[in-house]
Design an enzyme around this catalytic site. Structure first.
Site, short mmCIF file in Angstrom:
data_model
loop_
_atom_site.label_atom_id
_atom_site.label_comp_id
_atom_site.label_asym_id
_atom_site.label_seq_id
_atom_site.Cartn_x
_atom_site.Cartn_y
_atom_site.Cartn_z
N HIS A 96 0.83 -1.20 0.00
CA HIS A 96 0.00 0.00 0.00
C HIS A 96 0.87 1.26 0.00
O HIS A 96 2.00 1.26 0.47
CB HIS A 96 -0.92 -0.01 1.22
CG HIS A 96 -1.98 -1.06 1.14
ND1 HIS A 96 -3.06 -1.08 1.97
CD2 HIS A 96 -2.13 -2.14 0.31
CE1 HIS A 96 -3.83 -2.11 1.66
NE2 HIS A 96 -3.28 -2.77 0.67
N GLU A 98 0.69 3.93 1.79
CA GLU A 98 1.10 4.36 3.14
C GLU A 98 2.28 3.52 3.65
O GLU A 98 3.19 4.04 4.28
CB GLU A 98 -0.07 4.22 4.13
CG GLU A 98 -1.31 4.99 3.74
CD GLU A 98 -2.32 4.15 2.97
OE1 GLU A 98 -3.52 4.39 3.16
OE2 GLU A 98 -1.91 3.28 2.17
N CYS A 122 -6.53 1.75 5.17
CA CYS A 122 -7.14 0.50 5.64
C CYS A 122 -6.68 0.27 7.08
O CYS A 122 -5.85 1.00 7.62
CB CYS A 122 -6.73 -0.66 4.74
SG CYS A 122 -4.98 -1.14 4.90
N CYS A 125 -2.77 -0.29 7.43
CA CYS A 125 -2.02 0.96 7.24
C CYS A 125 -2.27 1.92 8.39
O CYS A 125 -1.35 2.62 8.84
CB CYS A 125 -2.37 1.60 5.91
SG CYS A 125 -1.73 0.67 4.50
#
Length: 179
Positions: A96, A98, A122, A125
């Site tokens: 991801h 992040e 999410c 993260c």
């Protein structure tokens, strides 16, 4: 606005949130994920310290080359009338945005800084950001699958967590999103 007054020029200038979110969306165009393009920035004051997007690890085939690696998970959620099971699908090929941002920035730079991210983090993260030293997370698009619990986590950690309502991404951003 070549003949504009200084006041008109200042009025036409983007505010900092819009400026940084525009950059996050442009960063997201580097993603090769066919399901969702996500971009993230690390900002200290008004200084941009790092950018990242979602994608496969460097040197590894990505989703556009070998397809998404979708896994299905079930999560129990509280609902009226008792708990309900909710199916979640996610791709495990990509890191991801992040997570990449945290991998490629320095912990000292993150202390007290702001993360701008195109999409609400999410749960995974959010947990990582909660321990990263950041003071604020600003996002545009919601992520309803984890929204409530992520919001509670940020409140518990004292991290400012806000959505940019009314924001319009730059047209060049491409905006790939499927669920």
């Amino acid at each position: 606005m070549p003949n504009a007054t200084p006041a008109q020029q200042e009025a036409a200038r983007k505010d900092w949130d819009t400026y940084f979110m525009d950059i996050a969306y442009m960063v997201s165009t580097r993603s090769r994920c066919p399901r969702r393009h996500v971009g993230a920035l690390l900002v200290q004051g008004k200084k941009l310290l790092g950018t990242a997007y979602n994608g496969a690890p460097m040197g590894v085939a990505d989703c556009s080359e070998e397809g998404c690696m979708i896994v299905e998970e079930w999560e129990q959620r509280a609902a009226e009338g008792g708990p309900e099971m909710v199916k979640k699908q996610r791709c495990i090929r990509t890191i991801h945005a992040e997570q990449n941002l945290l991998l490629f920035t320095d912990r000292n730079d993150r202390e007290g800084s702001t993360v701008y991210v195109t999409d609400q983090p999410c749960w995974t993260c959010a947990n990582m950001l909660a321990n990263s030293g950041v003071a604020e997370i600003v996002f545009h698009r919601g992520y309803p699958k984890d929204s409530d619990k992520v919001g509670r986590l940020m409140e518990q950690k004292g991290i400012v967590f806000r959505r940019l309502d009314g924001y319009e991404p730059p047209p060049q951003a491409g905006l790939a999103v499927t669920d």
